[in-house]
Design a protein around this motif. Structure first.
Motif, PDB file in Angstrom:
ATOM      1  N   ARG A 196       4.678  15.984 -10.935  1.00 34.30           N
ATOM      2  CA  ARG A 196       5.020  14.973  -9.924  1.00 34.30           C
ATOM      3  C   ARG A 196       6.219  15.371  -9.045  1.00 34.30           C
ATOM      4  O   ARG A 196       6.196  15.155  -7.837  1.00 34.30           O
ATOM      5  CB  ARG A 196       5.303  13.631 -10.599  1.00 34.30           C
ATOM      6  CG  ARG A 196       4.099  13.043 -11.325  1.00 34.30           C
ATOM      7  CD  ARG A 196       3.319  12.118 -10.440  1.00 34.30           C
ATOM      8  NE  ARG A 196       2.051  11.729 -11.030  1.00 34.30           N
ATOM      9  CZ  ARG A 196       1.873  10.664 -11.814  1.00 34.30           C
ATOM     10  NH1 ARG A 196       2.911   9.886 -12.109  1.00 34.30           N
ATOM     11  NH2 ARG A 196       0.683  10.375 -12.283  1.00 34.30           N
ATOM     12  N   ALA A 215      -2.277  15.488  -7.434  1.00 32.04           N
ATOM     13  CA  ALA A 215      -0.968  14.855  -7.609  1.00 32.04           C
ATOM     14  C   ALA A 215      -0.838  14.202  -8.983  1.00 32.04           C
ATOM     15  O   ALA A 215       0.220  13.663  -9.313  1.00 32.04           O
ATOM     16  CB  ALA A 215      -0.753  13.814  -6.521  1.00 32.04           C
ATOM     17  N   PRO A 253       0.828  -1.206   0.000  1.00 25.05           N
ATOM     18  CA  PRO A 253       0.000   0.000   0.000  1.00 25.05           C
ATOM     19  C   PRO A 253       0.867   1.264   0.000  1.00 25.05           C
ATOM     20  O   PRO A 253       1.748   1.412   0.822  1.00 25.05           O
ATOM     21  CB  PRO A 253      -0.783  -0.121   1.317  1.00 25.05           C
ATOM     22  CG  PRO A 253      -0.786  -1.570   1.630  1.00 25.05           C
ATOM     23  CD  PRO A 253       0.496  -2.111   1.102  1.00 25.05           C
ATOM     24  N   GLY A 254       0.631   2.107  -0.926  1.00 22.27           N
ATOM     25  CA  GLY A 254       1.381   3.362  -0.980  1.00 22.27           C
ATOM     26  C   GLY A 254       2.647   3.289  -1.809  1.00 22.27           C
ATOM     27  O   GLY A 254       3.119   4.300  -2.315  1.00 22.27           O
ATOM     28  N   ALA A 255       3.203   2.072  -1.955  1.00 19.11           N
ATOM     29  CA  ALA A 255       4.497   1.969  -2.637  1.00 19.11           C
ATOM     30  C   ALA A 255       4.377   2.293  -4.130  1.00 19.11           C
ATOM     31  O   ALA A 255       5.273   2.899  -4.713  1.00 19.11           O
ATOM     32  CB  ALA A 255       5.087   0.580  -2.437  1.00 19.11           C
ATOM     33  N   LEU A 301       4.853   9.093  -7.840  1.00 18.95           N
ATOM     34  CA  LEU A 301       4.990  10.472  -7.370  1.00 18.95           C
ATOM     35  C   LEU A 301       6.439  10.923  -7.262  1.00 18.95           C
ATOM     36  O   LEU A 301       6.712  12.109  -7.094  1.00 18.95           O
ATOM     37  CB  LEU A 301       4.333  10.623  -6.001  1.00 18.95           C
ATOM     38  CG  LEU A 301       2.829  10.818  -5.985  1.00 18.95           C
ATOM     39  CD1 LEU A 301       2.308  10.811  -4.568  1.00 18.95           C
ATOM     40  CD2 LEU A 301       2.464  12.129  -6.655  1.00 18.95           C
ATOM     41  N   MET A 307       3.188  14.110  -1.477  1.00 20.55           N
ATOM     42  CA  MET A 307       1.938  13.602  -0.924  1.00 20.55           C
ATOM     43  C   MET A 307       2.193  12.675   0.256  1.00 20.55           C
ATOM     44  O   MET A 307       3.040  11.800   0.187  1.00 20.55           O
ATOM     45  CB  MET A 307       1.154  12.856  -2.000  1.00 20.55           C
ATOM     46  CG  MET A 307      -0.222  12.428  -1.529  1.00 20.55           C
ATOM     47  SD  MET A 307      -1.291  11.998  -2.900  1.00 20.55           S
ATOM     48  CE  MET A 307      -2.774  11.520  -2.028  1.00 20.55           C
ATOM     49  N   ARG A 314      -5.487  13.257  -4.725  1.00 23.03           N
ATOM     50  CA  ARG A 314      -4.892  12.388  -5.752  1.00 23.03           C
ATOM     51  C   ARG A 314      -4.989  13.027  -7.139  1.00 23.03           C
ATOM     52  O   ARG A 314      -4.085  12.874  -7.955  1.00 23.03           O
ATOM     53  CB  ARG A 314      -5.572  11.018  -5.746  1.00 23.03           C
ATOM     54  CG  ARG A 314      -5.224  10.206  -4.493  1.00 23.03           C
ATOM     55  CD  ARG A 314      -5.939   8.861  -4.477  1.00 23.03           C
ATOM     56  NE  ARG A 314      -5.529   7.995  -5.560  1.00 23.03           N
ATOM     57  CZ  ARG A 314      -4.412   7.284  -5.575  1.00 23.03           C
ATOM     58  NH1 ARG A 314      -3.607   7.322  -4.538  1.00 23.03           N
ATOM     59  NH2 ARG A 314      -4.110   6.524  -6.602  1.00 23.03           N
ATOM     60  N   THR A 356       4.366   5.799  -4.537  1.00 22.31           N
ATOM     61  CA  THR A 356       5.683   6.367  -4.245  1.00 22.31           C
ATOM     62  C   THR A 356       6.486   6.515  -5.515  1.00 22.31           C
ATOM     63  O   THR A 356       7.076   7.565  -5.780  1.00 22.31           O
ATOM     64  CB  THR A 356       6.461   5.456  -3.276  1.00 22.31           C
ATOM     65  OG1 THR A 356       5.675   5.249  -2.126  1.00 22.31           O
ATOM     66  CG2 THR A 356       7.786   6.078  -2.885  1.00 22.31           C
ATOM     67  N   ALA A 381       4.363   5.357   2.450  1.00 21.05           N
ATOM     68  CA  ALA A 381       4.917   4.970   1.161  1.00 21.05           C
ATOM     69  C   ALA A 381       6.389   4.624   1.322  1.00 21.05           C
ATOM     70  O   ALA A 381       7.262   5.332   0.850  1.00 21.05           O
ATOM     71  CB  ALA A 381       4.722   6.113   0.167  1.00 21.05           C
ATOM     72  N   GLY A 426       8.629  11.203  -9.333  1.00 24.01           N
ATOM     73  CA  GLY A 426       9.130  12.010 -10.443  1.00 24.01           C
ATOM     74  C   GLY A 426      10.180  11.279 -11.250  1.00 24.01           C
ATOM     75  O   GLY A 426      10.765  11.839 -12.170  1.00 24.01           O
ATOM     76  N   VAL A 450       5.331  18.089  -6.415  1.00 26.22           N
ATOM     77  CA  VAL A 450       4.254  17.807  -5.473  1.00 26.22           C
ATOM     78  C   VAL A 450       4.710  16.740  -4.489  1.00 26.22           C
ATOM     79  O   VAL A 450       5.389  15.790  -4.860  1.00 26.22           O
ATOM     80  CB  VAL A 450       3.014  17.308  -6.262  1.00 26.22           C
ATOM     81  CG1 VAL A 450       1.985  16.718  -5.337  1.00 26.22           C
ATOM     82  CG2 VAL A 450       2.417  18.441  -7.059  1.00 26.22           C
TER      83      VAL A 450
END
Lengths: 227, 317
Positions: free
Chosen positions: B80, B55, A78-80, A86, B85, B52, A83, B91, A88, B83
C-alpha cells in the motif's frame, strides 16, 4: 501506530473545526434534548434534579451517535475509504486516531451538556473528580465502540439506521454505570459521593473502554478491508 | 526473451470477484519496471479491477498476483505505501485545504515533505489555491490535487484510472509530463483509460481487456519509417493492422486494426502483437503509402517476444 493515530486525529479535528458540524448541528441538538426532557418531566425541579444524571447520559448517547456518524461519513465519500486504505496508515492507528477525535468532540459536548443540566435541572455538583473521571472513562468507551460500529456499517446503505441499532444496546453498561456515578457525584438519591459501589461502577466503565479500545485495535483492519 | 528483472506487476490466471461477479476472470499480465502500460477495453472489461487488484483493494481469489515483489494473495496490504492510485473519484476531504490534503497524503505514506512546494508549483496549485478548501475547487482542480498527492508521495507503482478525466488541455499535458517523468525516474505506470488518443502516446504497451481477461497486447516498435510529414499511414488489417495515431513525441502508435491516421515525418510506427491466444508465430509488418519499404517487424505469437523489443513494457505471461 501512535504517529498514524495523531495524524488521523489531527485530520478529523481539523475537518471538524472547518466544517463546524458539531458546533452548528450537534450542540443545538444536545441542547434541544435537554430542553425536551425538561418539558417532559414538567416544572418540578426536584424531579428534574433527581433525573439529571440519567438524562445527561441519555443525551450523551444521542450525541455520540451523531458524532460517530459524522466521523464515519468523512470516510464514506467516494474515494475517501480507499484513501485511508491506500495511505499505508496502520489500521490500528486509524482506529485510535478516529476514536481520539470523537472522544475530544464528545468531551466538549459533555461540558456543554453538563453545564446545561446544572442550569436547567438545578443540579448541584458534590464531587467534581468523580464527575470528570466517570465522564472521561465512559466517553473513551463510547468513542471506541462508536468508531468500531461506525466502521463496521460504513459500506452499507442502511448505515445511518443500523449503526445506532448496534451501538445503543452495547452502550447500556456505560449508560448504567455513568448514571450511577453521576448520581453519586451530584449527591442524588442513596448514592452520595464516595458511597460504596462507586468504584465498581467506575470499573465497569473502565472495562468497557479497555475492551472496545482493544477490540478496535485488533479488528479495525479487517473491518476496514471488508466494508 | 526472459526479462532481465522480475516484473513489477505479475498476474497469472488471476481471478477476482465483486460479489459473485468475476471482475477478473483469469488475467495474465506482466509489467516491467519503468514502463507505462495502458489498459484499454469497454466498460466492465476489468480495467479498474486490474488497478484495484494491483493496489490490494480487490482480493484475487485464485491464480497469482505479485506486485513489487509482494504476494498479494498472502498480504493485500503489503504494497500500500509503495503504490499510488488515482481513482475515478477524487480521494480528498472537502474541508481540508489543498496543501493540507497533499501533506496528509505524503505524511500518511511516510514520505518526505521537502518537495511539497515544488510539486504544488508544478501542478499549478500554489498561490491562492494552496490555501483553498478542496470542496471549493473545480473538478479539474480537484484532479490536480489528487495528482499532486500522488506525485509528492513518489510511489513505485502508479495506478491511474482515467487520469485525463475532468482536465483541460493544459492539465492533460501536465498529466502526460508527470507520467513520463515518473517512468523516467524508474516508476512503473499502469493507466486505465477509454481515451486512447490521450494515453497511447504515453504507452510502452497497450493491453486490451474484455470480460475480465487480457485479449490483446500491442507493443510499439521504435523503427523509423521515414515518411513525409502529414502522410497518411495505413497498416494493413490482418497483418499488424491499426489506426496510426500521430503524437508530438515523434512516435506513432497503432491502436485499432484497419483504420488510417497521419504519420509525422521521421517517426516510428507501432505494430501490435496479434492476439496471443489466437496468433501463430511469424512476422507482422506495417506499411505506409509513399514511404520507403516497410522496415517495421514484430515477432508475433506471444507478447514475450514483444517485451524484449525497444519500448515494450508488458507482456502476457
Amino acid at each position: 501506530m501512535l504517529r498514524d493515530a495523531m495524524l488521523v486525529a489531527g485530520k478529523d479535528l481539523r475537518i471538524e473545526l472547518r466544517s463546524r458540524v458539531v458546533l452548528h448541528q450537534v450542540v443545538p441538538f444536545a441542547a434541544l434534548v435537554l430542553l425536551l426532557f425538561a418539558f417532559a418531566l414538567g416544572p418540578d425541579r426536584k424531579a428534574l434534579a433527581a433525573a439529571a444524571a440519567g438524562l445527561f447520559w441519555v443525551a450523551v448517547l444521542f450525541v455520540t451517535v451523531l458524532a460517530v456518524q459524522r466521523s464515519a461519513a468523512l470516510e464514506s465519500a467516494p474515494g475517501a475509504r480507499d484513501t485511508l486504505r491506500l495511505s499505508g496508515l496502520d489500521p490500528a492507528g486509524v482506529f485510535l486516531g478516529k476514536t481520539v477525535a470523537v472522544v475530544l468532540e464528545l468531551i466538549v459536548l459533555e461540558v456543554l451538556l453538563g453545564a446545561g443540566a446544572v442550569v436547567l435541572y438545578g443540579s448541584t455538583v458534590h464531587s467534581y473528580p468523580e464527575l470528570v473521571v466517570s465522564a472521561v472513562v465512559g466517553t473513551v468507551g463510547l468513542g471506541a465502540a462508536g468508531t468500531l460500529y461506525g466502521s463496521l456499517t460504513a459500506g452499507l446503505r442502511v448505515r445511518e439506521t443500523l449503526m445506532p441499532f448496534l451501538l445503543l444496546p452495547v452502550a447500556a453498561p456505560v449508560l448504567l454505570a455513568g448514571t450511577r456515578l453521576w448520581q453519586a457525584a451530584l449527591g442524588i438519591g442513596s448514592s452520595g459521593p464516595g458511597v460504596t459501589g462507586s468504584g465498581s461502577w467506575l470499573t465497569v466503565l473502565a472495562v468497557f473502554a479497555v475492551v472496545y479500545v482493544g477490540l478496535g485495535v485488533l479488528v479495525f483492519g479487517p473491518v476496514q478491508e471488508a466494508s | 526473451m526472459v526479462p532481465a528483472m522480475p516484473p513489477v506487476v505479475h498476474l497469472r490466471n488471476a481471478v477476482a470477484l465483486t460479489g459473485r461477479f468475476p471482475a477478473l476472470a483469469g488475467v495474465d499480465l506482466a509489467v516491467e519496471q519503468g514502463s507505462v502500460v495502458v489498459l484499454e477495453g469497454s466498460n466492465g472489461a476489468g480495467k479498474t479491477s486490474v488497478l484495484r487488484a494491483c493496489a490490494g483493494l480487490l482480493a484475487v481469489t485464485s491464480g497469482a498476483i505479485e506486485v513489487l515483489g509482494c504476494d498479494l494473495r498472502v498480504d493485500r496490504t503489503a504494497v500500500r505505501r509503495r503504490v499510488g492510485m488515482l481513482g475515478h473519484a477524487a480521494a480528498l476531504y472537502d474541508d481540508l485545504t489543498v496543501v493540507e490534503s497533499v501533506r496528509f497524503a505524503v505524511r500518511a505514506a511516510g514520505g518526505d515533505l521537502a518537495g511539497l512546494d515544488a510539486v504544488l508549483e508544478r501542478l499549478e496549485l500554489s498561490g491562492r489555491l494552496r490555501r483553498t478548501a478542496v470542496g471549493r475547487l473545480s473538478a479539474g482542480q480537484r484532479r490536480r490535487v489528487d495528482l499532486a498527492a500522488l506525485v509528492a508521495r513518489r510511489p513505485e507503482l502508479w495506478l491511474l484510472d482515467e487520469p485525463h478525466a475532468s482536465l483541460d488541455a493544459a492539465g492533460r499535458d501536465l498529466v502526460d509530463a508527470v507520467v513520463r517523468d515518473a517512468a523516467a525516474g524508474g516508476a512503473t505506470v499502469l493507466v486505465a483509460s477509454h481515451e486512447l488518443q490521450a494515453v497511447v502516446p504515453l504507452a510502452d504497451q497497450v493491453v486490451t481487456l474484455a470480460g475480465g481477461r487480457v485479449v490483446g497486447c500491442c507493443s510499439p516498435i521504435g523503427v523509423d519509417v521515414g515518411v513525409p510529414a502529414g502522410a497518411a499511414g495505413v497498416v494493413p488489417p490482418g497483418v499488424a493492422g491499426g489506426e496510426v495515431v500521430g503524437v508530438p513525441a515523434g512516435v506513432a502508435r497503432v491502436v485499432q486494426a484497419g483504420s488510417a491516421g497521419e504519420v509525422p515525418a521521421g517517426v516510428a510506427v507501432a505494430v501490435p502483437v496479434p492476439d496471443p491466444v489466437t496468433s501463430t508465430t511469424g512476422a507482422a509488418a506495417a506499411t505506409v503509402p509513399g514511404a520507403p519499404a516497410p522496415t517495421v517487424t514484430c515477432e508475433a505469437g506471444t507478447c514475450d517476444g514483444a517485451s524484449a523489443l525497444p519500448g515494450a513494457g508488458a507482456h502476457v505471461a
